[in-house]
Scaffold this motif. Structure first.
Motif, PDB file in Angstrom:
ATOM      1  N   TYR A 151       0.845  -1.209   0.000  1.00 39.31           N
ATOM      2  CA  TYR A 151       0.000   0.000   0.000  1.00 39.31           C
ATOM      3  C   TYR A 151       0.874   1.251   0.000  1.00 39.31           C
ATOM      4  O   TYR A 151       0.528   2.275  -0.590  1.00 39.31           O
ATOM      5  N   ARG A 152       2.015   1.137   0.653  1.00 41.85           N
ATOM      6  CA  ARG A 152       2.941   2.262   0.676  1.00 41.85           C
ATOM      7  C   ARG A 152       3.484   2.543  -0.722  1.00 41.85           C
ATOM      8  O   ARG A 152       3.686   3.701  -1.109  1.00 41.85           O
ATOM      9  N   ALA A 153       3.747   1.476  -1.488  1.00 42.22           N
ATOM     10  CA  ALA A 153       4.284   1.660  -2.845  1.00 42.22           C
ATOM     11  C   ALA A 153       3.263   2.402  -3.715  1.00 42.22           C
ATOM     12  O   ALA A 153       3.629   3.272  -4.516  1.00 42.22           O
ATOM     13  N   VAL A 220      -7.913  -0.961  -4.978  1.00 43.37           N
ATOM     14  CA  VAL A 220      -6.534  -1.075  -4.485  1.00 43.37           C
ATOM     15  C   VAL A 220      -6.406  -2.383  -3.695  1.00 43.37           C
ATOM     16  O   VAL A 220      -5.503  -3.193  -3.913  1.00 43.37           O
ATOM     17  N   ARG A 221      -7.352  -2.590  -2.786  1.00 41.14           N
ATOM     18  CA  ARG A 221      -7.281  -3.773  -1.922  1.00 41.14           C
ATOM     19  C   ARG A 221      -7.374  -5.059  -2.740  1.00 41.14           C
ATOM     20  O   ARG A 221      -6.671  -6.022  -2.483  1.00 41.14           O
ATOM     21  N   GLN A 222      -8.268  -5.037  -3.737  1.00 40.81           N
ATOM     22  CA  GLN A 222      -8.450  -6.236  -4.553  1.00 40.81           C
ATOM     23  C   GLN A 222      -7.124  -6.687  -5.178  1.00 40.81           C
ATOM     24  O   GLN A 222      -6.744  -7.839  -5.115  1.00 40.81           O
ATOM     25  N   GLU A 291      -4.687   9.694  13.406  1.00 41.06           N
ATOM     26  CA  GLU A 291      -5.362   9.863  12.118  1.00 41.06           C
ATOM     27  C   GLU A 291      -5.383   8.544  11.341  1.00 41.06           C
ATOM     28  O   GLU A 291      -6.402   8.139  10.772  1.00 41.06           O
ATOM     29  N   ARG A 292      -4.240   7.832  11.361  1.00 40.86           N
ATOM     30  CA  ARG A 292      -4.181   6.547  10.644  1.00 40.86           C
ATOM     31  C   ARG A 292      -5.088   5.515  11.316  1.00 40.86           C
ATOM     32  O   ARG A 292      -5.767   4.756  10.647  1.00 40.86           O
ATOM     33  N   ASP A 293      -5.106   5.501  12.655  1.00 36.41           N
ATOM     34  CA  ASP A 293      -6.004   4.558  13.366  1.00 36.41           C
ATOM     35  C   ASP A 293      -7.441   4.789  12.922  1.00 36.41           C
ATOM     36  O   ASP A 293      -8.163   3.853  12.616  1.00 36.41           O
ATOM     37  N   ASN A 298     -12.044   2.792  10.317  1.00 33.46           N
ATOM     38  CA  ASN A 298     -13.378   3.226   9.885  1.00 33.46           C
ATOM     39  C   ASN A 298     -13.645   3.139   8.396  1.00 33.46           C
ATOM     40  O   ASN A 298     -14.705   3.545   7.937  1.00 33.46           O
ATOM     41  N   ARG A 299     -12.705   2.586   7.648  1.00 31.19           N
ATOM     42  CA  ARG A 299     -12.976   2.477   6.217  1.00 31.19           C
ATOM     43  C   ARG A 299     -14.037   1.382   6.002  1.00 31.19           C
ATOM     44  O   ARG A 299     -14.188   0.470   6.829  1.00 31.19           O
ATOM     45  N   ALA A 300     -14.712   1.480   4.852  1.00 31.65           N
ATOM     46  CA  ALA A 300     -15.824   0.544   4.612  1.00 31.65           C
ATOM     47  C   ALA A 300     -15.335  -0.868   4.297  1.00 31.65           C
ATOM     48  O   ALA A 300     -15.937  -1.847   4.712  1.00 31.65           O
TER      49      ALA A 300
HETATM   50  O1   DC Z   1       1.743  -1.442   8.347  1.00 28.76           O
HETATM   51  P1   DC Z   1       2.054  -0.097   7.600  1.00 28.76           P
HETATM   52  O2   DC Z   1       2.174   1.054   8.512  1.00 28.76           O
HETATM   53  O3   DC Z   1       3.249  -0.262   6.714  1.00 28.76           O
HETATM   54  O4   DC Z   1       0.780   0.120   6.631  1.00 28.76           O
HETATM   55  C1   DC Z   1       0.597   1.286   5.864  1.00 28.76           C
HETATM   56  C2   DC Z   1      -0.878   1.513   5.616  1.00 28.76           C
HETATM   57  O5   DC Z   1      -1.355   0.522   4.705  1.00 28.76           O
HETATM   58  C3   DC Z   1      -1.771   1.397   6.847  1.00 28.76           C
HETATM   59  O6   DC Z   1      -2.063   2.654   7.437  1.00 28.76           O
HETATM   60  C4   DC Z   1      -3.036   0.763   6.351  1.00 28.76           C
HETATM   61  C5   DC Z   1      -2.643   0.078   5.093  1.00 28.76           C
HETATM   62  N1   DC Z   1      -2.664  -1.388   5.196  1.00 28.76           N
HETATM   63  C6   DC Z   1      -3.853  -2.020   4.974  1.00 28.76           C
HETATM   64  O7   DC Z   1      -4.875  -1.374   4.757  1.00 28.76           O
HETATM   65  N2   DC Z   1      -3.923  -3.383   4.973  1.00 28.76           N
HETATM   66  C7   DC Z   1      -2.821  -4.103   5.219  1.00 28.76           C
HETATM   67  N3   DC Z   1      -2.901  -5.446   5.190  1.00 28.76           N
HETATM   68  C8   DC Z   1      -1.578  -3.470   5.489  1.00 28.76           C
HETATM   69  C9   DC Z   1      -1.532  -2.096   5.489  1.00 28.76           C
END
Ligand code: DC
Length: 335
Positions: A151-153, A220-222, A291-293, A298-300
């Motif tokens: 996800y970072r990439a 993205v997740r898919q 903010e990240r928490d 809370n994402r769907a």
């Molecule tokens: O673990 P990290 O901090 O490197 O993850 C970066 C972001 O990627 C995190 O805020 C949420 C997302 N992430 C995700 O949605 N699902 C995962 N399996 C791993 C990370």
């Protein structure tokens, strides 16, 4: 009775290397199979012809595996065979399924005997997942798959292409074109973005925050989950992320959820970043963590959540070694 296979390699033929490699291999076999000295019926080694400095059987005796008969032999020289390789077969008085162990790049010759083991570790940012997973991967001789890096990439590519991460279509445009690949070099995960190694560039606070946003998009997740499942299906690995136990590998046998208070997690991140030379304040690290928490929980789609069958470990008052020991103990109790 079970036959447990294992193999390891050394980098140069020296008595010291043989001794360390044999000790590590046998200890790892004993650890993952939960066997004691008295369960072992015999240990048989073979090593490639380029190992001449020390008998593996003698190394096993010196490592304390002396209560059972030991045997070593030299393998024929076969063209293309792995160099400086020590193989072992341990016969043990156990009923459980055997877990075979391959360390230091040694190859499994009988893939049909080797069960793929996956361990899921989820939890919020800063809960210690990556450090713990790296250590467990090393101890168990399996890979560590850092799913957050994927996800970072994507986040990095959005930054590079000036794409607005809050705009679904502009992220979609970026994702459709990019190719993310995970490779392992010297046991370390390398994240490739269109062939470029971006393992270091994806570790900035800006990338962390944008990764949390872009990871909320279904498309993205898919794409990332398919890649994660493909790796986990073929390879024994410990994966860390947010949705591994709930979504990526819901049938995984070993699931853990690491947590700690936001303040403690922020303090850990702040100390790490300060050590690396960052001048970011503690307050700003804490606000990013919060903010990240919020975003991740809370994402769907596939929000950060502990799986019902995960073992929860609150790491607030634990050091890394204690967390590692607790996870390994839980795995041993289940195998
Ligand atoms: O673990 P990290 O901090 O490197 O993850 C970066 C972001 O990627 C995190 O805020 C949420 C997302 N992430 C995700 O949605 N699902 C995962 N399996 C791993 C990370």
């Amino acid at each position: 009775m079970r036959a447990i296979r294992g193999a390891t390699t050394i980098s140069t033929d020296s008595p010291e290397e043989v001794k360390v490699a044999v000790k590590d291999l046998l200890e790892q076999i004993a650890l993952v199979n939960r066997i004691e000295q008295e369960d072992i019926i015999c240990i048989m080694f073979s090593s490639t012809g380029d190992i001449k400095s020390f008998y593996p059987a003698k190394a096993a005796r010196e490592a304390g595996f002396s209560a059972c008969p030991l045997y070593s032999s030299t393998e024929p020289d076969i063209q293309g065979a792995l160099k400086l390789c020590i193989r072992v077969m341990v016969l043990a008085e156990i009923e459980r399924q055997a877990h075979h162990v391959y360390l230091n790049g040694a190859k499994v010759l009988r893939k049909d005997l080797t069960e793929v083991v996956n361990i899921a570790v989820d939890g919020p940012a800063g809960s210690g997942k990556s450090t713990v997973c790296k250590l467990i991967a090393e101890k168990m001789g399996i890979l560590y798959l850092d799913t957050g890096a994927m996800y970072r990439a994507i986040a990095l590519q959005c930054i590079r292409q000036n794409a607005d991460y809050a705009e679904k279509d502009s992220v979609k445009h970026v994702v459709e074109k990019l190719k993310i690949k995970i490779e392992y070099r010297d046991g370390r995960q390398v994240t490739l973005l269109d062939g470029e190694d971006v393992s270091d560039q994806i570790r900035t606070p800006q990338v962390s925050l944008i990764a949390s946003y872009v990871s909320a998009y279904g498309f993205v997740r898919q794409k990332m989950v398919a890649l994660q499942r493909e790796i986990a299906k073929k390879t024994s690995c410990i994966l860390d992320g947010r949705d591994i136990g709930t979504n990526v590998l819901p049938d995984c046998r070993f699931k853990f959820y690491l947590t700690a208070s936001a303040e403690i997690r922020a303090k850990r991140r702040y100390d790490d970043e300060k050590y690396k030379g960052s001048e970011q304040s503690y307050e700003s690290v804490l606000s990013e963590i919060n903010e990240r928490d919020f975003q991740d929980k809370n994402r769907a789609i596939a929000p950060l959540k502990q799986a019902d069958d995960a073992i929860v470990i609150d790491t607030s008052d634990m050091n890394i070694d204690e967390v590692v020991a607790e996870i390994i103990k839980s795995i041993q109790e289940k195998v």
